[in-house]
Design an enzyme around this catalytic site. Structure first.
Site, PDB file in Angstrom:
ATOM      1  N   HIS A  39       9.590   9.553   2.294  1.00 37.99           N
ATOM      2  CA  HIS A  39      10.286   9.362   1.015  1.00 37.99           C
ATOM      3  C   HIS A  39      10.951  10.711   0.690  1.00 37.99           C
ATOM      4  O   HIS A  39      10.549  11.411  -0.236  1.00 37.99           O
ATOM      5  CB  HIS A  39       9.278   8.951  -0.057  1.00 37.99           C
ATOM      6  CG  HIS A  39       9.867   8.359  -1.297  1.00 37.99           C
ATOM      7  ND1 HIS A  39      11.221   8.401  -1.593  1.00 37.99           N
ATOM      8  CD2 HIS A  39       9.281   7.696  -2.337  1.00 37.99           C
ATOM      9  CE1 HIS A  39      11.425   7.811  -2.757  1.00 37.99           C
ATOM     10  NE2 HIS A  39      10.264   7.371  -3.224  1.00 37.99           N
ATOM     11  N   ARG A  79      11.931   3.923 -10.513  1.00 38.67           N
ATOM     12  CA  ARG A  79      12.508   5.266 -10.603  1.00 38.67           C
ATOM     13  C   ARG A  79      13.556   5.572  -9.543  1.00 38.67           C
ATOM     14  O   ARG A  79      14.629   6.100  -9.847  1.00 38.67           O
ATOM     15  CB  ARG A  79      11.411   6.346 -10.446  1.00 38.67           C
ATOM     16  CG  ARG A  79      10.670   6.700 -11.667  1.00 38.67           C
ATOM     17  CD  ARG A  79       9.237   6.995 -11.283  1.00 38.67           C
ATOM     18  NE  ARG A  79       8.652   5.783 -10.772  1.00 38.67           N
ATOM     19  CZ  ARG A  79       8.104   4.857 -11.560  1.00 38.67           C
ATOM     20  NH1 ARG A  79       8.009   5.077 -12.829  1.00 38.67           N
ATOM     21  NH2 ARG A  79       7.632   3.730 -11.059  1.00 38.67           N
ATOM     22  N   THR A  80      13.212   5.276  -8.310  1.00 33.46           N
ATOM     23  CA  THR A  80      14.096   5.722  -7.224  1.00 33.46           C
ATOM     24  C   THR A  80      15.450   5.018  -7.335  1.00 33.46           C
ATOM     25  O   THR A  80      16.506   5.666  -7.293  1.00 33.46           O
ATOM     26  CB  THR A  80      13.448   5.431  -5.858  1.00 33.46           C
ATOM     27  OG1 THR A  80      12.124   5.972  -5.868  1.00 33.46           O
ATOM     28  CG2 THR A  80      14.239   6.069  -4.733  1.00 33.46           C
ATOM     29  N   LYS A 131      18.472 -15.735   4.320  1.00 36.81           N
ATOM     30  CA  LYS A 131      18.953 -16.793   5.228  1.00 36.81           C
ATOM     31  C   LYS A 131      18.755 -16.390   6.682  1.00 36.81           C
ATOM     32  O   LYS A 131      19.186 -17.099   7.583  1.00 36.81           O
ATOM     33  CB  LYS A 131      20.448 -17.040   4.988  1.00 36.81           C
ATOM     34  CG  LYS A 131      20.822 -17.400   3.573  1.00 36.81           C
ATOM     35  CD  LYS A 131      22.351 -17.490   3.470  1.00 36.81           C
ATOM     36  CE  LYS A 131      22.827 -17.399   2.034  1.00 36.81           C
ATOM     37  NZ  LYS A 131      24.257 -17.097   1.964  1.00 36.81           N
ATOM     38  N   ARG A 153      15.835   1.328   0.672  1.00 29.25           N
ATOM     39  CA  ARG A 153      14.365   1.309   0.756  1.00 29.25           C
ATOM     40  C   ARG A 153      13.985   0.054   1.524  1.00 29.25           C
ATOM     41  O   ARG A 153      14.515  -1.025   1.262  1.00 29.25           O
ATOM     42  CB  ARG A 153      13.735   1.289  -0.634  1.00 29.25           C
ATOM     43  CG  ARG A 153      12.241   1.023  -0.607  1.00 29.25           C
ATOM     44  CD  ARG A 153      11.594   1.166  -1.954  1.00 29.25           C
ATOM     45  NE  ARG A 153      11.504   2.561  -2.350  1.00 29.25           N
ATOM     46  CZ  ARG A 153      10.852   2.993  -3.429  1.00 29.25           C
ATOM     47  NH1 ARG A 153      10.232   2.126  -4.211  1.00 29.25           N
ATOM     48  NH2 ARG A 153      10.815   4.275  -3.738  1.00 29.25           N
TER      49      ARG A 153
HETATM   50  N1   CP Z   1       8.259   7.317  -7.051  1.00 27.77           N
HETATM   51  C1   CP Z   1       8.815   6.143  -6.683  1.00 27.77           C
HETATM   52  O1   CP Z   1       9.239   5.950  -5.529  1.00 27.77           O
HETATM   53  O2   CP Z   1       8.881   5.227  -7.689  1.00 27.77           O
HETATM   54  P1   CP Z   1       9.531   3.783  -7.567  1.00 27.77           P
HETATM   55  O3   CP Z   1       8.718   3.012  -6.563  1.00 27.77           O
HETATM   56  O4   CP Z   1       9.488   3.194  -8.945  1.00 27.77           O
HETATM   57  O5   CP Z   1      10.930   3.958  -7.058  1.00 27.77           O
END
Ligand code: CP
Length: 310
Positions: free
Chosen positions: A129, A51-52, A80, A101
């Site tokens: 998050h 999603r993110t 590497k 991320r």
């Molecule tokens: N909610 C969320 O962070 O989903 P993903 O890990 O799929 O990005």
């Protein structure tokens, strides 16, 4: 540090949060705005995501920006031995904003220290998050008509779940009443309980996901037990299925109750809940698109509400 970076929800004032929610609403109501023509957005995902990453990329694409990046660091020169610092400095040569991320807590903050371009934290370990929090707040606001004075039950992995950590911090402005529902192994960490105490946030800890908790909630926020954070798989197996919401558990719940989940889910929400009108997790994920359009624009110094009044 670029002042438009978004690293932690705790860096935002109440006014800033409300303003991003207004911008999110604007983007939902005005789709197809091509205001990022010529901009390039990088999405650097050192941890898996559906999603993110895809909603950030869709948000950028729909606004007319181009997107570069990776969803698997093993295909990059990180494999590497290139450091995070060097990776961020290199990518900064090519793009206007970095969405990242990383599995290490503090990685996004560190990235802001090695580049002048804005960094958007798309999740750092068990820490933060913030873009998820914006879409969670937007989902709460849309479904409840307000953010203030709500009873919110956080259920499942409260130890490793960065989404609940971020949400608690944002809710300090809105007088919530929290239920923390978790087993001993996955209890809310002390630092977040201390945060609640210091900010006058009411909370009660529960081991049972009881009818009393469910029937007194305005929001139930289910979370996945984060297998990838466990060093002992036996411990994971012992706790992974302790909390599971089924449709039959909702018969006496409030009319306004909405069930949220940052997703992905495993077993914590039974599929028989999906058709209940109180299930909101798929719409919640859709709201992420508009929230992330607002967040990308803010990172680029564009306020869509001012932009359209020019
Ligand atoms: N909610 C969320 O962070 O989903 P993903 O890990 O799929 O990005």
């Amino acid at each position: 540090m670029n002042p438009h970076s978004l690293v932690s929800i705790a860096d935002l004032t109440k006014e800033q949060i409300l303003h991003i929610l207004d911008q999110t609403r604007y983007f939902e109501d005005h789709q197809g705005l091509k205001i990022l023509d010529g901009k390039v957005v990088a999405t650097l995902f050192f941890e898996p995501s559906t999603r993110t990453r895809l909603s950030f990329e869709t948000a950028a694409n729909r606004l007319g920006a181009r997107v570069i990046g990776f969803s698997d660091a093993n295909t990059t020169s990180s494999s590497k031995g290139e450091t995070l610092k060097d990776t961020i400095k290199m990518v900064s040569n090519y793009v206007d904003v970095i969405v990242m991320r990383h599995y290490l807590e503090g990685a996004a903050r560190y990235a802001t220290e090695v580049t002048d371009i804005p960094i958007i934290n798309a999740g750092d370990g068990s820490n933060q998050h913030p873009s998820q929090t914006i879409l969670d707040l937007y989902s709460i606001l849309k479904t409840q008509g307000r953010l203030e004075d709500l009873t919110i039950s956080l259920v499942g992995d409260l130890k490793y779940g960065r989404t609940v950590h971020s949400l608690i911090m944002a809710m300090k402005y809105f007088n919530p009443n929290f239920n923390f529902v978790a087993c001993d192994e996955l209890r809310m960490p002390e630092e977040y309980k201390q945060f609640c105490v210091q900010n006058g946030i009411k909370f009660t800890e529960h081991k049972d996901f009881s009818a009393d908790v469910i029937n007194s909630s305005d929001i139930i926020y289910m979370t996945r037990v984060q297998k990838e954070r466990f060093s002992d798989i036996v411990e994971y197996d012992r706790v992974k299925d302790l909390y599971s919401l089924r449709n039959s558990m909702l018969v006496n719940s409030r009319e306004n109750l909405r069930i949220l989940h940052p997703l992905p889910r495993v077993n914590e929400i039974n599929c028989d809940v999906d058709d209940n009108p109180k299930a909101y997790y798929f719409q919640q994920a859709r709201n992420g698109l508009f929230a992330r359009q607002a967040i990308i624009c803010n990172a680029l110094g564009i306020d869509i509400l001012d932009y359209n009044n020019r």
